[in-house]
Scaffold this motif. Structure first.
Motif, PDB file in Angstrom:
ATOM      1  N   TYR A  90     144.167 -25.770 -30.637  1.00 22.31           N
ATOM      2  CA  TYR A  90     142.701 -25.794 -30.599  1.00 22.31           C
ATOM      3  C   TYR A  90     142.138 -24.856 -29.534  1.00 22.31           C
ATOM      4  O   TYR A  90     141.072 -24.269 -29.695  1.00 22.31           O
ATOM      5  CB  TYR A  90     142.200 -27.225 -30.324  1.00 22.31           C
TER       6      TYR A  90
ATOM      7  N   HIS B 150     140.205 -21.522 -29.849  1.00 25.46           N
ATOM      8  CA  HIS B 150     138.776 -21.499 -30.163  1.00 25.46           C
ATOM      9  C   HIS B 150     137.949 -21.266 -28.897  1.00 25.46           C
ATOM     10  O   HIS B 150     137.001 -20.488 -28.884  1.00 25.46           O
ATOM     11  CB  HIS B 150     138.374 -22.813 -30.828  1.00 25.46           C
TER      12      HIS B 150
ATOM     13  N   HIS C 143     133.361 -26.390 -23.391  1.00 29.73           N
ATOM     14  CA  HIS C 143     132.291 -26.983 -24.192  1.00 29.73           C
ATOM     15  C   HIS C 143     132.726 -28.053 -25.196  1.00 29.73           C
ATOM     16  O   HIS C 143     131.911 -28.840 -25.640  1.00 29.73           O
ATOM     17  CB  HIS C 143     131.441 -25.903 -24.883  1.00 29.73           C
ATOM     18  N   ASP C 144     134.003 -28.076 -25.565  1.00 28.11           N
ATOM     19  CA  ASP C 144     134.438 -29.108 -26.517  1.00 28.11           C
ATOM     20  C   ASP C 144     135.224 -30.244 -25.866  1.00 28.11           C
ATOM     21  O   ASP C 144     135.676 -31.161 -26.546  1.00 28.11           O
ATOM     22  CB  ASP C 144     135.289 -28.474 -27.624  1.00 28.11           C
TER      23      ASP C 144
ATOM     24  N   ASP D 174     129.969 -20.189 -29.887  1.00 27.51           N
ATOM     25  CA  ASP D 174     130.792 -21.203 -30.539  1.00 27.51           C
ATOM     26  C   ASP D 174     130.656 -21.082 -32.059  1.00 27.51           C
ATOM     27  O   ASP D 174     131.628 -21.057 -32.800  1.00 27.51           O
ATOM     28  CB  ASP D 174     130.313 -22.580 -30.062  1.00 27.51           C
TER      29      ASP D 174
ATOM     30  N   ASN E 205     133.414 -20.155 -35.036  1.00 26.70           N
ATOM     31  CA  ASN E 205     133.674 -21.090 -36.137  1.00 26.70           C
ATOM     32  C   ASN E 205     133.427 -20.441 -37.496  1.00 26.70           C
ATOM     33  O   ASN E 205     134.186 -20.647 -38.441  1.00 26.70           O
ATOM     34  CB  ASN E 205     132.819 -22.343 -35.991  1.00 26.70           C
TER      35      ASN E 205
HETATM   36 MN    MN Z   1     133.315 -25.411 -30.220  1.00 20.75          MN
END
Ligand code: MN
Length: 670
Positions: free
Chosen positions: A61, A64, A88-89, A154, A158
């Motif tokens: 992950y 990202h 941020h995640d 972001d 994505n």
């Molecule tokens: Mn994100």
């Protein structure tokens, strides 16, 4: 074994961190070890926190976060924004709590992370929800625009990795991006993010069309490149000969999405049918060089009338500045070529938004972070109010207005401060206090003296609004109010009074009223008919054949619509003509009456001449429709202007002002 901890990925992450630090060093002044260390800490903290997660693609992950941060770096953000982007995640996807983020990285980074998380929860489902999402987004933005910067980065990442995502989710993300995030990037002036997102959305929503179009563009690439190279050479030669310093002269590509929109709009099937795929951009050092380059280009190639746009003197709502012109005959081309002329600073601003521009301006400043924060905190205080506005059109207008305009603070007699756009009037102020105060306003005292309602307020003025119950807004106010919220409220009130089948929105007594159409305080003036100064602009062209119908004969000040009579000429109807209403919509074209004047200015050429002309004209709302330059002798420059004027008096004033410009020998109306 955990994917993220394999030696291969660890090596890649080390490399990525070096890349990020290298990129930051490139724009960030005096990036010391402590600051670098903060980025490193955020980086490895996020890497560790996401270790047990993978993307739809099966990759760790964390890639990202790395990718989103690299995208974000294009707009040259401050340290906190970089760290928050890496993190941020973490709150949403891992056991790490907001408190822990605050303990390790500080309050503001926590705020940014939580802000991004909130926006992420906003989902697009159905029409009403859409606006609701927008509002939430902007409430978050009102607090700190850096949240939006992170969210855009972001989203771009994505969107570029949707291949592995289930089709349904894929469509939803692409649609939502096109409807919410693309306009937001546009309004913030981050053109680079906007176009990247548009193409990614297009690719995901219409894969076949995207494929077809990109093939068409690839096929015609050789021809285009050949032309661009030749055109570039000609312009370079011209500028070198005239000793104008320039940074670059280059071709520019339109993004696929806008090409496809253009094809649809023009009803074309193939890219070869649209001409403005070909564009050139000249980037210069100095502000005044822009106009010199324009003058040189217009004196060598024939400019297309109506295509010259001075976004330097009159910037677009999102702050965009540039000169645009379209010329014929560049590199023997039979097709018009659009040329954009701007400075390096304007260019950075246009591509990466105001934030990057500030960074560019302040590369020598050691207080980068503080300045960045200050410079991005201008997102207006009244954004929260704007988010109450119901229609998205008004909404975006408000946003863009708030982003671009300078603000002033004006006080009530009790000392309450209202934040208004520059050049606001007592009407703007009245609506800022309360809708009813605005609606019932009939007079205003500014610093104790009665002033007209269109009086321009200055910062620090104390304004006392006089009201009378039962009064309704005058539609004329729409002509001078400056704030979008006042405009919106006036419009809403007028609508509630004019639609017979609608009840007024509030509890105020229903007032039957006739809408006044004469200017405030002035006797009704009946415009004379058309004279030789009047010109009708149909679509974007002037000089098209037209005549007036028998059913209605519009006066110059009335709103008009042009109707295309099967290829012969246009019939000019009043906008509300009953006959027109029965005609085919497809053949109706937007039209407007303008007062057109033509004049020449003869001057001894110097740097900044065109800029001075342009400033005098735009100050007076005189719109340059066309301009051509001739250089009969070495030092003499003759400019022929076609302009649209608000009225003859203003025009005469402008002519006088032009006469007074340094080096001007003669101004002649023709
Ligand atoms: Mn994100």
């Amino acid at each position: 074994m955990n994917l993220a901890t394999t030696p291969e990925y660890q090596a890649q992450f080390e490399q990525d961190l070096n890349d990020i630090l290298y990129q930051v060093e490139h724009y960030y002044p005096n990036l010391d070890e402590a600051k670098k260390d903060k980025i490193k800490r955020a980086y490895w903290f996020a890497e560790k926190a996401h270790q047990n997660q993978s993307r739809f693609s099966g990759e760790p992950y964390f890639i990202h976060l790395v990718a989103a941060t690299k995208i974000l770096l294009q707009i040259q953000p401050d340290l906190e924004t970089i760290c928050a982007c890496l993190l941020h995640d973490v709150i949403e996807d891992t056991p790490v709590t907001p408190d822990e983020i605050e303990r390790r990285f500080g309050k503001r980074i926590r705020f940014l992370c939580e802000g991004v998380e909130k926006i992420t929860k906003v989902r697009l489902q159905g029409k009403e929800r859409e606006l609701e999402s927008l509002r939430k987004l902007f409430v978050a933005m009102a607090k700190d625009v850096r949240v939006i910067f992170i969210k855009l980065a972001d989203r771009i990442h994505n969107l570029s990795t949707l291949d592995h995502v289930p089709p349904e989710k894929r469509t939803r993300i692409a649609r939502e991006s096109l409807q919410i995030y693309v306009p937001v990037a546009d309004r913030l002036g981050i053109h680079e993010f906007k176009t990247q997102m548009e193409d990614l959305c297009f690719k995901n929503l219409n894969p076949e069309e995207y494929e077809m179009l990109s093939n068409q563009i690839k096929q015609s690439k050789k021809v285009r490149e050949k032309f661009i190279n030749a055109a570039e050479k000609e312009i370079r030669k011209l500028l070198t000969k005239a000793e104008v310093e320039f940074v670059t002269v280059g071709g520019r590509d339109k993004n696929l999405y806008s090409v496809s929109e253009k094809l649809k709009k023009k009803n074309c099937n193939h890219v070869s049918e649209i001409h403005d795929l070909l564009g050139l951009r000249v980037i210069v050092n100095e502000h005044s060089d822009c106009y010199r380059v324009l003058g040189l280009i217009h004196s060598h190639w024939k400019p297309m009338p109506g295509r010259f746009k001075d976004y330097i003197a009159v910037p677009k709502a999102n702050g965009y500045q540039s000169l645009h012109t379209t010329v014929l005959g560049l590199a023997q081309s039979k097709v018009p070529t659009e040329i954009q002329i701007r400075t390096k600073a304007m260019h950075l601003d246009a591509e990466y938004g105001p934030a990057a521009h500030w960074a560019y301006k302040q590369t020598s400043n050691a207080r980068f972070d503080e300045d960045y924060l200050e410079k991005t905190s201008w997102i207006p205080e009244d954004l929260a109010e704007i988010t109450q506005i119901k229609s998205s059109e008004h909404f975006f207008r408000s946003i863009s207005e708030s982003l671009s305009a300078k603000r002033i603070h004006v006080l009530t007699p009790k000392g309450d401060v209202k934040n208004l756009p520059a050049h606001s009037t007592p009407i703007d102020f009245a609506y800022a206090i309360h809708t009813d105060i605005g609606n019932q306003c009939f007079g205003a005292k500014v610093n104790g003296i009665i002033k007209p309602l269109n009086h321009e307020l200055s910062a620090g003025d104390v304004v006392d609004i006089m009201t009378k119950a039962g009064r309704v807004p005058n539609p004329e106010w729409l002509k001078f109010v400056k704030s979008a919220s006042a405009r919106h409220k006036i419009q809403a009130s007028i609508n509630s009074h004019t639609k017979e089948d609608e009840k007024p929105l509030d509890n105020s007594p229903r007032v039957k009223t006739q809408i006044r159409t004469t200017p405030l305080g002035a006797a009704p003036v009946r415009e004379a008919g058309f004279n030789s100064d009047h010109s009708i602009i149909i679509g974007n062209e002037s000089g098209l054949g037209h005549h007036f119908p028998k059913c209605c004969s519009p006066l110059p000040h009335q709103e008009i619509v042009a109707y295309n009579t099967r290829g012969r000429d246009f019939v000019i109807h009043q906008k509300d003509c009953k006959i027109l209403a029965k005609l085919e919509d497809e053949r109706k074209l937007e039209a407007q009456v303008v007062m057109q004047k033509k004049f020449t200015i003869t001057a001894k050429d110097r740097v900044g001449l065109m800029r001075d002309y342009s400033a005098i004209l735009s100050e007076r709302d005189i719109f340059i429709w066309d301009v051509k330059f001739k250089k009969p002798k070495n030092e003499t420059l003759i400019g022929t202007f076609t302009v649209h004027i608000p009225d003859s008096k203003t025009f005469r004033e402008a002519m006088q002002a032009l006469q007074g410009v340094d080096n001007v020998k003669e101004v002649q109306v023709i």
